[in-house]
Design a protein around this motif. Sequence first.
Motif, mmCIF file in Angstrom:
data_model
loop_
_atom_site.group_PDB
_atom_site.id
_atom_site.type_symbol
_atom_site.label_atom_id
_atom_site.label_comp_id
_atom_site.label_asym_id
_atom_site.label_seq_id
_atom_site.Cartn_x
_atom_site.Cartn_y
_atom_site.Cartn_z
ATOM 1 N N LEU A 55 48.686 -10.743 -14.657
ATOM 2 C CA LEU A 55 47.320 -11.222 -14.438
ATOM 3 C C LEU A 55 47.312 -12.612 -13.808
ATOM 4 N N LEU A 56 48.245 -13.464 -14.216
ATOM 5 C CA LEU A 56 48.364 -14.784 -13.588
ATOM 6 C C LEU A 56 48.671 -14.639 -12.096
ATOM 7 N N ILE A 57 49.555 -13.728 -11.781
ATOM 8 C CA ILE A 57 49.926 -13.475 -10.386
ATOM 9 C C ILE A 57 48.712 -12.982 -9.601
ATOM 10 N N LEU A 58 47.995 -12.024 -10.168
ATOM 11 C CA LEU A 58 46.826 -11.468 -9.489
ATOM 12 C C LEU A 58 45.738 -12.515 -9.288
ATOM 13 N N ASP A 59 45.526 -13.344 -10.294
ATOM 14 C CA ASP A 59 44.524 -14.411 -10.164
ATOM 15 C C ASP A 59 44.896 -15.360 -9.022
ATOM 16 N N GLU A 60 46.164 -15.740 -8.957
ATOM 17 C CA GLU A 60 46.609 -16.644 -7.896
ATOM 18 C C GLU A 60 46.492 -15.975 -6.529
ATOM 19 N N PHE A 61 46.865 -14.712 -6.443
ATOM 20 C CA PHE A 61 46.742 -13.974 -5.185
ATOM 21 C C PHE A 61 45.285 -13.960 -4.721
ATOM 22 N N LEU A 62 44.366 -13.661 -5.640
ATOM 23 C CA LEU A 62 42.944 -13.629 -5.284
ATOM 24 C C LEU A 62 42.423 -15.016 -4.915
ATOM 25 N N LYS A 63 42.904 -16.058 -5.601
ATOM 26 C CA LYS A 63 42.514 -17.424 -5.235
ATOM 27 C C LYS A 63 42.935 -17.738 -3.812
ATOM 28 N N GLN A 64 44.148 -17.327 -3.452
ATOM 29 C CA GLN A 64 44.648 -17.574 -2.101
ATOM 30 C C GLN A 64 43.817 -16.820 -1.064
ATOM 31 N N LYS A 65 43.385 -15.620 -1.396
ATOM 32 C CA LYS A 65 42.621 -14.797 -0.452
ATOM 33 C C LYS A 65 41.149 -15.188 -0.390
ATOM 34 N N GLU A 66 40.560 -15.532 -1.534
ATOM 35 C CA GLU A 66 39.114 -15.748 -1.606
ATOM 36 C C GLU A 66 38.702 -17.209 -1.574
ATOM 37 N N GLY A 67 39.652 -18.096 -1.772
ATOM 38 C CA GLY A 67 39.356 -19.527 -1.695
ATOM 39 C C GLY A 67 38.260 -19.959 -2.647
ATOM 40 N N ILE A 68 37.279 -20.681 -2.117
ATOM 41 C CA ILE A 68 36.212 -21.231 -2.954
ATOM 42 C C ILE A 68 35.307 -20.149 -3.546
ATOM 43 N N HIS A 69 35.401 -18.934 -3.039
ATOM 44 C CA HIS A 69 34.585 -17.834 -3.541
ATOM 45 C C HIS A 69 35.236 -17.105 -4.714
ATOM 46 N N PHE A 70 36.449 -17.543 -5.105
ATOM 47 C CA PHE A 70 37.163 -16.893 -6.197
ATOM 48 C C PHE A 70 36.416 -17.052 -7.507
ATOM 49 N N LYS A 71 36.277 -15.950 -8.200
ATOM 50 C CA LYS A 71 35.760 -15.918 -9.566
ATOM 51 C C LYS A 71 36.689 -14.992 -10.334
ATOM 52 N N LYS A 72 37.152 -15.425 -11.492
ATOM 53 C CA LYS A 72 38.122 -14.640 -12.261
ATOM 54 C C LYS A 72 37.565 -13.249 -12.568
ATOM 55 N N PRO A 73 38.356 -12.204 -12.266
ATOM 56 C CA PRO A 73 37.919 -10.844 -12.586
ATOM 57 C C PRO A 73 37.718 -10.674 -14.085
ATOM 58 N N THR A 74 36.807 -9.785 -14.453
ATOM 59 C CA THR A 74 36.475 -9.595 -15.868
ATOM 60 C C THR A 74 36.956 -8.262 -16.424
ATOM 61 N N SER A 75 37.558 -7.412 -15.588
ATOM 62 C CA SER A 75 38.034 -6.115 -16.064
ATOM 63 C C SER A 75 39.126 -5.604 -15.134
ATOM 64 N N ILE A 76 39.836 -4.588 -15.583
ATOM 65 C CA ILE A 76 40.860 -4.000 -14.733
ATOM 66 C C ILE A 76 40.215 -3.370 -13.502
ATOM 67 N N GLU A 77 39.039 -2.818 -13.671
ATOM 68 C CA GLU A 77 38.328 -2.220 -12.539
ATOM 69 C C GLU A 77 38.003 -3.279 -11.484
ATOM 70 N N ASP A 78 37.621 -4.459 -11.935
ATOM 71 C CA ASP A 78 37.322 -5.573 -11.028
ATOM 72 C C ASP A 78 38.587 -5.991 -10.272
#
Length: 132
Positions: A55-78
């Motif tokens: 999950l830490l890896i996925l959060d960082e990956f999404l931060k890199q892709k989404e930048g300032i629009h990143f919001k932590k996912p709230t479910s596995i589906e998200d």
Amino acid sequence: MLTKTREERTAAEEAQRYLENARTILTEKAGKKDGLYADVKYVKMASGTAYCAALLILDEFLKQKEGIHFKKPTSIEDYISRIRKYDKKLLRLLVDVYDELHLAGYYHGTKSVNTIQLGLTNVTKMLNYIAN
């Protein structure tokens, strides 16, 4: 030797630390015989720890892709729907790790060494997505 605090470690370093902790728990506490772990309590603990690394890896990956629009996912589906937009291979790893570590390891408490080791290997592959 000085140890970095969590704030000082990169996401990749922190995820690697979680993964090492999971392996240590399995090696020192879970016990192994005939391809099965002896103590499910420690399999669950290690699986949860390794899944947190994912999950830490996925959060960082999404931060890199989404930048300032990143919001932590709230479910596995998200996580699945957002990762699907960027990388299909990482998506497959996510689904495998969810099945191997979260469901089989943590939730159901599998004793299968193969299942847990495959999950740890897949988290290690995920690390390549954020390691610079």
